[in-house]
Design a protein around this motif. Structure first.
Motif, PDB file in Angstrom:
ATOM      1  N   HIS A  12       0.846  -1.196   0.000  1.00 16.85           N
ATOM      2  CA  HIS A  12       0.000   0.000   0.000  1.00 16.85           C
ATOM      3  C   HIS A  12       0.884   1.251   0.000  1.00 16.85           C
ATOM      4  O   HIS A  12       1.879   1.323   0.698  1.00 16.85           O
ATOM      5  N   ASN A  13       0.511   2.228  -0.799  1.00 12.42           N
ATOM      6  CA  ASN A  13       1.207   3.511  -0.952  1.00 12.42           C
ATOM      7  C   ASN A  13       2.580   3.412  -1.603  1.00 12.42           C
ATOM      8  O   ASN A  13       3.327   4.385  -1.592  1.00 12.42           O
ATOM      9  N   CYS A  14       2.933   2.269  -2.136  1.00 12.79           N
ATOM     10  CA  CYS A  14       4.164   2.133  -2.911  1.00 12.79           C
ATOM     11  C   CYS A  14       3.925   2.803  -4.267  1.00 12.79           C
ATOM     12  O   CYS A  14       2.843   2.690  -4.838  1.00 12.79           O
ATOM     13  N   TRP A  15       4.904   3.507  -4.775  1.00  9.67           N
ATOM     14  CA  TRP A  15       4.794   4.152  -6.073  1.00  9.67           C
ATOM     15  C   TRP A  15       5.486   3.288  -7.110  1.00  9.67           C
ATOM     16  O   TRP A  15       6.464   2.592  -6.808  1.00  9.67           O
ATOM     17  N   VAL A  16       4.965   3.315  -8.324  1.00 14.27           N
ATOM     18  CA  VAL A  16       5.514   2.528  -9.421  1.00 14.27           C
ATOM     19  C   VAL A  16       5.770   3.473 -10.592  1.00 14.27           C
ATOM     20  O   VAL A  16       4.884   4.246 -10.975  1.00 14.27           O
ATOM     21  N   LEU A  17       6.985   3.413 -11.130  1.00 12.61           N
ATOM     22  CA  LEU A  17       7.310   4.161 -12.334  1.00 12.61           C
ATOM     23  C   LEU A  17       7.517   3.147 -13.447  1.00 12.61           C
ATOM     24  O   LEU A  17       8.411   2.312 -13.379  1.00 12.61           O
ATOM     25  N   ALA A  18       6.658   3.193 -14.463  1.00 13.62           N
ATOM     26  CA  ALA A  18       6.817   2.389 -15.674  1.00 13.62           C
ATOM     27  C   ALA A  18       7.254   3.364 -16.758  1.00 13.62           C
ATOM     28  O   ALA A  18       6.577   4.365 -17.011  1.00 13.62           O
ATOM     29  N   CYS A  19       8.404   3.096 -17.353  1.00 15.13           N
ATOM     30  CA  CYS A  19       8.984   4.083 -18.258  1.00 15.13           C
ATOM     31  C   CYS A  19       9.737   3.403 -19.394  1.00 15.13           C
ATOM     32  O   CYS A  19      10.322   2.339 -19.205  1.00 15.13           O
ATOM     33  N   ASP A  20       9.696   4.013 -20.562  1.00 17.05           N
ATOM     34  CA  ASP A  20      10.601   3.651 -21.643  1.00 17.05           C
ATOM     35  C   ASP A  20      11.148   4.973 -22.189  1.00 17.05           C
ATOM     36  O   ASP A  20      11.016   5.997 -21.539  1.00 17.05           O
ATOM     37  N   GLY A  21      11.727   4.976 -23.340  1.00 17.95           N
ATOM     38  CA  GLY A  21      12.324   6.199 -23.861  1.00 17.95           C
ATOM     39  C   GLY A  21      11.348   7.225 -24.384  1.00 17.95           C
ATOM     40  O   GLY A  21      11.747   8.332 -24.741  1.00 17.95           O
ATOM     41  N   GLY A  22      10.059   6.896 -24.411  1.00 19.85           N
ATOM     42  CA  GLY A  22       9.097   7.832 -24.977  1.00 19.85           C
ATOM     43  C   GLY A  22       7.838   8.041 -24.171  1.00 19.85           C
ATOM     44  O   GLY A  22       7.039   8.913 -24.474  1.00 19.85           O
ATOM     45  N   ARG A  23       7.649   7.258 -23.131  1.00 20.95           N
ATOM     46  CA  ARG A  23       6.427   7.386 -22.337  1.00 20.95           C
ATOM     47  C   ARG A  23       6.715   6.963 -20.905  1.00 20.95           C
ATOM     48  O   ARG A  23       7.548   6.097 -20.670  1.00 20.95           O
ATOM     49  N   GLN A 104       8.011   6.709   0.256  1.00 22.60           N
ATOM     50  CA  GLN A 104       8.857   5.807   1.038  1.00 22.60           C
ATOM     51  C   GLN A 104       9.363   4.625   0.218  1.00 22.60           C
ATOM     52  O   GLN A 104      10.416   4.072   0.519  1.00 22.60           O
ATOM     53  N   ARG A 105       8.557   4.189  -0.765  1.00 18.34           N
ATOM     54  CA  ARG A 105       8.915   3.037  -1.601  1.00 18.34           C
ATOM     55  C   ARG A 105       8.602   3.346  -3.052  1.00 18.34           C
ATOM     56  O   ARG A 105       7.546   3.875  -3.369  1.00 18.34           O
ATOM     57  N   LEU A 106       9.524   2.932  -3.914  1.00 13.65           N
ATOM     58  CA  LEU A 106       9.379   3.163  -5.342  1.00 13.65           C
ATOM     59  C   LEU A 106       9.845   1.917  -6.081  1.00 13.65           C
ATOM     60  O   LEU A 106      10.903   1.372  -5.783  1.00 13.65           O
ATOM     61  N   VAL A 107       9.040   1.463  -7.024  1.00 11.16           N
ATOM     62  CA  VAL A 107       9.399   0.340  -7.889  1.00 11.16           C
ATOM     63  C   VAL A 107       9.585   0.892  -9.294  1.00 11.16           C
ATOM     64  O   VAL A 107       8.742   1.636  -9.799  1.00 11.16           O
ATOM     65  N   HIS A 125      18.543  10.628  -2.833  1.00 11.13           N
ATOM     66  CA  HIS A 125      17.401  10.343  -1.965  1.00 11.13           C
ATOM     67  C   HIS A 125      16.377   9.476  -2.695  1.00 11.13           C
ATOM     68  O   HIS A 125      15.838   8.522  -2.135  1.00 11.13           O
ATOM     69  N   ALA A 126      16.106   9.787  -3.954  1.00 12.21           N
ATOM     70  CA  ALA A 126      15.156   8.985  -4.741  1.00 12.21           C
ATOM     71  C   ALA A 126      15.692   7.563  -4.917  1.00 12.21           C
ATOM     72  O   ALA A 126      14.945   6.595  -4.813  1.00 12.21           O
ATOM     73  N   ARG A 127      16.991   7.421  -5.183  1.00 10.30           N
ATOM     74  CA  ARG A 127      17.581   6.079  -5.314  1.00 10.30           C
ATOM     75  C   ARG A 127      17.439   5.292  -4.018  1.00 10.30           C
ATOM     76  O   ARG A 127      17.268   4.076  -4.039  1.00 10.30           O
ATOM     77  N   SER A 128      17.482   5.977  -2.884  1.00 11.02           N
ATOM     78  CA  SER A 128      17.417   5.281  -1.592  1.00 11.02           C
ATOM     79  C   SER A 128      16.047   4.687  -1.297  1.00 11.02           C
ATOM     80  O   SER A 128      15.937   3.798  -0.449  1.00 11.02           O
ATOM     81  N   VAL A 129      14.983   5.149  -1.972  1.00  9.95           N
ATOM     82  CA  VAL A 129      13.646   4.610  -1.707  1.00  9.95           C
ATOM     83  C   VAL A 129      13.232   3.540  -2.720  1.00  9.95           C
ATOM     84  O   VAL A 129      12.127   3.003  -2.626  1.00  9.95           O
ATOM     85  N   ILE A 130      14.105   3.219  -3.670  1.00  9.12           N
ATOM     86  CA  ILE A 130      13.791   2.170  -4.644  1.00  9.12           C
ATOM     87  C   ILE A 130      13.768   0.834  -3.916  1.00  9.12           C
ATOM     88  O   ILE A 130      14.757   0.426  -3.310  1.00  9.12           O
ATOM     89  N   SER A 131      12.616   0.174  -3.952  1.00 14.13           N
ATOM     90  CA  SER A 131      12.491  -1.125  -3.279  1.00 14.13           C
ATOM     91  C   SER A 131      12.658  -2.281  -4.256  1.00 14.13           C
ATOM     92  O   SER A 131      12.960  -3.395  -3.841  1.00 14.13           O
ATOM     93  N   ALA A 132      12.476  -2.044  -5.563  1.00 10.97           N
ATOM     94  CA  ALA A 132      12.646  -3.101  -6.561  1.00 10.97           C
ATOM     95  C   ALA A 132      12.794  -2.481  -7.938  1.00 10.97           C
ATOM     96  O   ALA A 132      12.314  -1.369  -8.197  1.00 10.97           O
ATOM     97  N   GLU A 133      13.462  -3.226  -8.810  1.00 13.38           N
ATOM     98  CA  GLU A 133      13.600  -2.850 -10.210  1.00 13.38           C
ATOM     99  C   GLU A 133      13.168  -4.042 -11.050  1.00 13.38           C
ATOM    100  O   GLU A 133      13.509  -5.171 -10.740  1.00 13.38           O
TER     101      GLU A 133
END
Length: 152
Positions: A12-23, A104-107, A125-133
């Motif tokens: 819960h409340n984990c953020w997810v960034l889905a990204c490629d080179g254009g979106r 607090q958490r970012l995937v 700081h942003a790198r420190s909250v990455i919980s998974a790649e």
């Protein structure tokens, strides 16, 4: 699940960034790790022109100062440069969100080359909250399909 990478846990409340080179899709899980409910916070598309419009269609030529020899000059990959600028801008945007929203958490979910660039472009700081790649391009999936993929 032998031979398959473990899927990240998205609490819960984990953020997810889905990204490629254009979106890019920036999402927050309003559900829990068993029943994801990803809410799109921001959807960003690269406003850049298509590669065919970014440069000329032929490489340049260099003439030697002595003799009549010519050599081809490699054309700059303007499409790749536009993608790299886009990813750098997304990394800056996500770094700001981590600071301002108290994430607090970012995937991260992106193709491997983009993941590598995100790692270097995100602030410490942003790198420190990455919980998974996840080295997978999910940005063109529907949100429901992303949820399904992350929980299967």
């Amino acid at each position: 699940m032998r031979g398959e990478a473990m899927k990240p846990r998205i609490p819960h409340n984990c953020w997810v960034l889905a990204c490629d080179g254009g979106r890019a899709l920036i999402m927050r899980n309003a559900g829990d790790s068993e029943l994801l409910n990803l809410i799109v916070i921001e959807s960003v598309a690269n406003p850049g022109a298509p590669a065919r419009m970014l440069g000329s269609d032929r490489e340049g030529r260099v003439f030697q100062s002595v003799g009549g020899a010519r050599s081809k000059v490699e054309q700059t990959d303007l499409h790749r440069q536009a993608e790299e600028r886009f990813v750098a801008n997304i990394a800056e945007r996500v770094s700001g969100l981590v600071r301002n929203e108290g994430i607090q958490r970012l995937v991260l979910a992106a193709p491997p080359r983009v993941l590598g660039q995100l790692r270097t472009e995100l602030d410490p700081h942003a790198r420190s909250v990455i919980s998974a790649e996840l080295g997978k391009d999910l940005v063109n999936f529907e949100v429901a399909d992303i949820e399904k993929y992350l929980t299967d």
